[in-house]
Design an enzyme around this catalytic site. Structure first.
Site, PDB file in Angstrom:
ATOM      1  N   HIS A 123     -38.412  55.438  26.259  1.00  0.00           N
ATOM      2  CA  HIS A 123     -37.119  54.723  26.206  1.00  0.00           C
ATOM      3  C   HIS A 123     -36.850  53.815  27.368  1.00  0.00           C
ATOM      4  O   HIS A 123     -37.290  54.161  28.700  1.00  0.00           O
ATOM      5  CB  HIS A 123     -36.144  55.597  26.025  1.00  0.00           C
ATOM      6  CG  HIS A 123     -36.099  56.804  27.224  1.00  0.00           C
ATOM      7  ND1 HIS A 123     -35.215  56.627  28.338  1.00  0.00           N
ATOM      8  CD2 HIS A 123     -36.556  57.811  27.373  1.00  0.00           C
ATOM      9  CE1 HIS A 123     -35.402  57.229  28.937  1.00  0.00           C
ATOM     10  NE2 HIS A 123     -36.081  58.575  28.444  1.00  0.00           N
ATOM     11  N   ASP A 124     -36.479  52.708  27.342  1.00  0.00           N
ATOM     12  CA  ASP A 124     -36.162  51.693  28.329  1.00  0.00           C
ATOM     13  C   ASP A 124     -37.051  51.066  29.102  1.00  0.00           C
ATOM     14  O   ASP A 124     -36.803  50.571  30.024  1.00  0.00           O
ATOM     15  CB  ASP A 124     -34.954  52.369  29.056  1.00  0.00           C
ATOM     16  CG  ASP A 124     -33.691  52.935  28.416  1.00  0.00           C
ATOM     17  OD1 ASP A 124     -32.864  52.105  27.656  1.00  0.00           O
ATOM     18  OD2 ASP A 124     -33.351  54.297  28.302  1.00  0.00           O
ATOM     19  N   GLY A 141     -39.881  56.787  30.863  1.00  0.00           N
ATOM     20  CA  GLY A 141     -38.690  55.888  30.380  1.00  0.00           C
ATOM     21  C   GLY A 141     -38.428  55.351  31.838  1.00  0.00           C
ATOM     22  O   GLY A 141     -38.639  55.636  33.015  1.00  0.00           O
TER      23      GLY A 141
END
Length: 270
Positions: A123-124, A141
């Site tokens: 994520h991200d 992440g």
């Protein structure tokens, strides 16, 4: 270009957007908020979900899981997104997750990337263009990766780390610090082992520019003074050199992780 071709065993949810020439192979699944650009191919058994956009000409191979909710305990269902660029190749069993509220709500992969089997993009993470990830690479992440970076097999990148453009990460490395542009990092825990000279030559960088970059590298990672002082000196001495200024700016910008250093703090490039 032709109309999309969907295999009878595939499931495409109502609301999904399919571009011209899209091919969806056997037993694949496409969620309702997915956008597949022109000529995207899901070879077979690929599952694409969430607010996911995949750029034109990309190919996704069997058992890839793209766009499902992040593996983050802080995620609570926010309507985050995943963007994958054009002409990317995503091989077997790759997993790529969308963003979270704590990281800008977006995970992004650039154009012309090759992500080999069993790799993971968390994520991200923000991945640049022309990035190559060999098998079993793990991108944690919030990692930022510049353009033209190459990752060797089974290496892992600590969350919030920055990897500068044209860097090379050796196989089986565990990277827990920022890697300068044009740098090369190897080891567990990884250290900076010099400049990615092979990559620079392959990409036809000017020979004199490479020589100046090597000189600046030696100055920045010398033993005298502080890193900040050495960076300022290099910035002044090579003020008109674009490659050196890339490195200087990268270090000056800083981040959540420390700059990765040579083993002894002042090794010259190999």
């Amino acid at each position: 270009m032709t109309e999309p071709v969907v295999h009878p065993t595939a499931i495409v949810a109502e609301g999904a957007t399919l571009g011209r020439g899209v091919r969806i192979g056997p037993y694949s699944m496409v969620g309702k908020n997915v956008v597949l650009g022109d000529n995207v191919e899901l070879v077979s058994h690929a599952v694409i979900d969430g607010n996911t956009t995949i750029g034109a000409g990309s190919r996704i191979f069997p058992f890839a899981s793209i766009g499902h909710e992040p593996q983050d305990l802080k995620y609570h269902g926010e309507n985050s997104c995943l963007e994958i660029g054009e002409r990317c190749t995503i091989r077997e069993a790759v997993t790529i997750n969308p963003g979270t509220e704590g990281g800008g709500m977006l995970t992004k992969v650039g154009n012309d990337c090759l992500i080999m089997a069993n790799a993971h993009v968390a994520h991200d993470a923000i991945i640049g263009n022309n990035v190559v990830m060999a098998n079993y690479v793990g991108i944690a992440g919030h990692v930022h990766v510049g353009d033209n970076v190459i990752f060797g097999g089974t290496c892992v990148i600590h969350q919030f780390t920055r990897i500068g453009s044209h860097a090379f990460i050796g196989a089986q490395s565990m990277v827990d610090g920022d890697v300068i542009p044009y740098g090369m990092a190897v080891g567990n825990r990884a250290v900076l082992t010099g400049l990615n000279l092979v990559g620079l030559k392959r990409r036809k960088f000017d020979r004199e520019a490479i020589h100046r970059l090597r000189a600046a590298y030696r100055q920045i990672f010398a033993s005298e003074g502080t890193l900040r002082e050495r960076v300022e000196d290099a910035a002044a001495l090579f003020k008109d050199d674009a490659l050196v200024q890339d490195v200087v700016q990268f270090i000056a910008d800083g981040g959540d992780r420390p700059i990765l250093l040579p083993k002894n703090g002042h090794e010259s490039d190999r």
